[in-house]
Design a protein around this motif. Structure first.
Motif, PDB file in Angstrom:
ATOM      1  N   LYS A 101       0.821  -1.212   0.000  1.00  0.00           N
ATOM      2  CA  LYS A 101       0.000   0.000   0.000  1.00  0.00           C
ATOM      3  C   LYS A 101       0.848   1.252   0.000  1.00  0.00           C
ATOM      4  CE  LYS A 101      -3.606   0.458   2.515  1.00  0.00           C
ATOM      5  NZ  LYS A 101      -4.540   0.491   3.651  1.00  0.00           N
ATOM      6  N   TYR A 158     -14.332   6.463   0.229  1.00  0.00           N
ATOM      7  CA  TYR A 158     -13.178   5.805  -0.378  1.00  0.00           C
ATOM      8  C   TYR A 158     -12.519   4.884   0.638  1.00  0.00           C
ATOM      9  CZ  TYR A 158      -8.642   5.153  -2.651  1.00  0.00           C
ATOM     10  OH  TYR A 158      -7.511   4.606  -3.221  1.00  0.00           O
ATOM     11  N   ASP A 159     -12.275   3.648   0.217  1.00  0.00           N
ATOM     12  CA  ASP A 159     -11.599   2.668   1.064  1.00  0.00           C
ATOM     13  C   ASP A 159     -10.596   1.948   0.190  1.00  0.00           C
ATOM     14  OD1 ASP A 159     -10.753   0.564   2.633  1.00  0.00           O
ATOM     15  OD2 ASP A 159     -12.753   0.070   3.398  1.00  0.00           O
ATOM     16  N   TYR A 160      -9.321   2.055   0.539  1.00  0.00           N
ATOM     17  CA  TYR A 160      -8.280   1.427  -0.271  1.00  0.00           C
ATOM     18  C   TYR A 160      -8.507  -0.071  -0.415  1.00  0.00           C
ATOM     19  CZ  TYR A 160      -3.684   0.016  -1.982  1.00  0.00           C
ATOM     20  OH  TYR A 160      -2.672  -0.524  -2.731  1.00  0.00           O
ATOM     21  N   LYS A 218     -11.298  -1.585  -0.556  1.00  0.00           N
ATOM     22  CA  LYS A 218     -12.533  -1.878  -1.285  1.00  0.00           C
ATOM     23  C   LYS A 218     -12.653  -0.948  -2.493  1.00  0.00           C
ATOM     24  CE  LYS A 218     -14.849  -3.295   2.990  1.00  0.00           C
ATOM     25  NZ  LYS A 218     -15.962  -3.015   3.938  1.00  0.00           N
ATOM     26  N   ARG A 219     -11.573  -0.894  -3.248  1.00  0.00           N
ATOM     27  CA  ARG A 219     -11.562   0.001  -4.401  1.00  0.00           C
ATOM     28  C   ARG A 219     -12.334  -0.576  -5.578  1.00  0.00           C
ATOM     29  NH1 ARG A 219      -5.689   0.801  -5.808  1.00  0.00           N
ATOM     30  NH2 ARG A 219      -5.612  -1.384  -5.147  1.00  0.00           N
ATOM     31  N   THR A 220     -12.634   0.275  -6.527  1.00  0.00           N
ATOM     32  CA  THR A 220     -13.371  -0.161  -7.709  1.00  0.00           C
ATOM     33  C   THR A 220     -12.468  -0.946  -8.654  1.00  0.00           C
ATOM     34  OG1 THR A 220     -12.854   1.872  -8.914  1.00  0.00           O
ATOM     35  CG2 THR A 220     -14.869   1.853  -7.573  1.00  0.00           C
ATOM     36  N   ASP A 269      -9.967   1.335 -10.531  1.00  0.00           N
ATOM     37  CA  ASP A 269      -8.789   1.807  -9.794  1.00  0.00           C
ATOM     38  C   ASP A 269      -7.800   0.680  -9.527  1.00  0.00           C
ATOM     39  OD1 ASP A 269      -9.698   4.362  -9.806  1.00  0.00           O
ATOM     40  OD2 ASP A 269     -10.280   4.444  -7.704  1.00  0.00           O
ATOM     41  N   TYR A 290     -17.786   3.214  -6.102  1.00  0.00           N
ATOM     42  CA  TYR A 290     -17.655   3.426  -4.670  1.00  0.00           C
ATOM     43  C   TYR A 290     -19.034   3.714  -4.076  1.00  0.00           C
ATOM     44  CZ  TYR A 290     -12.607   3.770  -5.287  1.00  0.00           C
ATOM     45  OH  TYR A 290     -11.295   3.493  -5.582  1.00  0.00           O
ATOM     46  N   THR A 306      -9.238  13.038  -3.514  1.00  0.00           N
ATOM     47  CA  THR A 306      -9.649  12.406  -2.263  1.00  0.00           C
ATOM     48  C   THR A 306      -9.504  13.425  -1.136  1.00  0.00           C
ATOM     49  OG1 THR A 306      -7.436  11.539  -1.779  1.00  0.00           O
ATOM     50  CG2 THR A 306      -8.952  10.096  -3.000  1.00  0.00           C
TER      51      THR A 306
END
Length: 503
Positions: A17, A132-134, A136-138, A141, A182, A203
């Motif tokens: 990350k 936005y959650d890293y 649980k990204r789309t 992304d 998202y 963001t």
């Protein structure tokens, strides 16, 4: 064994990350009494009031309290175990004012409603604001990150190939169950949100006790090269001209602030920055520094290809009657470093960067809110201060021992610094002397990240206990390593919260 394997996987994920964040924004791994103070003549009266010197008029702090322009003296060592404590400051820094104040504050609570107000003031609400959650990204992304690592692999860095392959495999696993979009911001219980300003995605991160963050930040959601494309470049990052000249090496020699391409004048950009701060509620601030903004482009090998100067970076700090508060870091201070813990004294500082397209990044922190009007106060004369420090400074180093045999402070500044109030959750900005020891190089200094720092209440000469202050602020973080995991406990008066150490 199973727990250890799980922990190692988690640590590996956290590392990926961090790498992803760096790549996405284009950042490169780029015992005696006083022996005499004042290299310029200063004359004290019997009480230590008044004085003479170029700045010592009766209405100035120098004149009122006999403060010299420089200091070369030793402080008693007492029972500290230190062989020598000295001050050798070429310049004693003093606010340009004749009066000093004490200002009362309390912690500013971050609620879902306050986050909603800030985020919707910054991002275009009619274009949609999402949580936005890293983790649980789309799909879009995640695929962008996969493509980025695939491109990095092609550069031929064999030392990193196995890491890229592993990360790509992990990302493909995430991709299989990733959402197409998202979730909406909803009731703003999240910590980070994504949306647009004009045609650009951003963001916004909000204060979070769990994440150990005490302020807001606005960053580009996509790669900088997408924001500012250039033929032949593999990546891009932005930095202030001040930092680029300090850390940029030989490449910085050819960059000239006078070649600024920004379509806005400095005054126009400053007005945009001021308007932004007003919009997010940062009003009691003063401008500390202005710097041109550099966009550095690099090639496949990570070598600088070219640098454009386009824009400005404005840095503000909390002000007490128009005088800036201290923005020095405490995390690197030798004698208060703790095993499995970190100490942070939040800096109430704001930084805004603007280029020809408008605001491209911002970070701001108002950790506290005013609790009444500032009250005028008096401080010790310089002579009395030095006498008092012969008692309090060695006592402080006896309580928090240093790894150094000799300490030589090369910084001495009178400014406003935080001190815990009489009641829990209350604080004061008080006039304080900051004694600091930091590295000085030919072209720059590490003044804001000293290895030694003692903060002395200018009113009575007592030393502010930085570790206890951090605990009062809720910014003393302890790390639990019982099972070799990457977690941290936030030492707070209310609760201890385990969080992932990703900052």
């Amino acid at each position: 064994m199973q727990n250890k394997t799980k922990n190692n996987k988690e640590r590996f994920r956290v590392y990926r990350k961090k790498m992803a964040a760096c790549l996405l924004v284009g950042m490169l791994a780029v015992s005696t009494a006083v022996t005499g103070c004042g290299k310029k003549d200063i004359d004290y009266d019997v009480e230590g009031n008044g004085g003479s010197g170029s700045n010592a008029d009766s209405g100035s702090l120098q004149g009122k309290y006999g403060i010299p322009e420089s200091c070369d003296t030793e402080i008693a060592t007492g029972d500290s175990g230190i062989q020598k404590i000295a001050i050798d400051a070429e310049e004693v820094i003093v606010p340009d004012t004749g009066d000093l104040y004490v200002a009362s504050f309390k912690k500013k609570e971050t609620t879902n409603d306050s986050k909603k107000e800030i985020v919707e003031a910054v991002l275009d609400k009619d274009k949609g604001i999402y949580e936005y959650d890293y983790d649980k990204r789309t799909k879009e992304d995640i695929q962008t990150e996969i493509d980025m690592y695939e491109a990095e692999k092609k550069k031929g860095d064999s030392d990193m190939t196995s890491y890229y392959d592993s990360w790509i495999n992990d990302l493909k696993d995430e991709l299989a169950t990733a959402p197409d979009e998202y979730p909406a911001a909803g009731d703003y219980t999240g910590d980070t949100f994504i949306g647009s300003i004009g045609d650009t995605r951003f963001t916004v991160s909000t204060p979070s006790k769990e994440n150990g963050t005490t302020g807001y930040s606005l960053y580009l959601a996509d790669d900088f090269l997408k924001y500012r494309p250039k033929d032949g470049a593999s990546g891009c990052y932005s930095t202030s001209m001040d930092d680029y000249m300090q850390y940029g090496g030989d490449e910085s020699d050819s960059v000239d602030a006078n070649t600024n391409q920004c379509t806005f004048s400095e005054d126009e950009a400053r007005q945009m920055a001021d308007d932004f701060l007003a919009k997010v509620g940062c009003t009691d601030v003063t401008l500390k520094n202005t710097s041109a903004l550099c966009w550095v482009y690099y090639d496949d090998n990570g070598d600088n290809q070219s640098t454009d100067v386009d824009g400005y970076t404005f840095t503000y700090s909390r002000a007490i009657n128009n005088q800036p508060t201290a923005t020095v870091n405490a995390w690197n201070v030798d004698n208060i470093q703790q095993d499995n813990a970190s100490i942070d004294i939040p800096k109430e500082e704001c930084s805004i960067s603007i280029d020809s397209k408008g605001i491209n990044s911002a970070s701001w922190s108002e950790y506290l809110e005013a609790d009444g009007e500032p009250q005028a106060t008096q401080i010790l004369s310089y002579k009395d201060l030095l006498d008092k420090m012969n008692e309090t400074v060695p006592e402080y180093y006896s309580k928090y021992t240093s790894h150094y045999k000799k300490i030589e402070f090369n910084g001495m500044e009178l400014t406003y610094f935080l001190k815990a109030g009489d009641k829990e959750g209350t604080f004061e900005y008080i006039p304080a002397w900051i004694l600091s020891q930091y590295e000085e190089y030919q072209d720059y200094t590490d003044k804001d990240s000293p290895t030694q720092m003692v903060v002395v209440d200018a009113r009575d000469g007592s030393v502010i206990d930085l570790l206890e202050l951090a605990k009062s602020l809720g910014t003393y973080y302890t790390y639990d390593d019982k099972d070799d995991s990457d977690t941290e406990d936030v030492d707070d008066t209310d609760t201890d919260t385990d969080t992932s150490s990703e900052e």
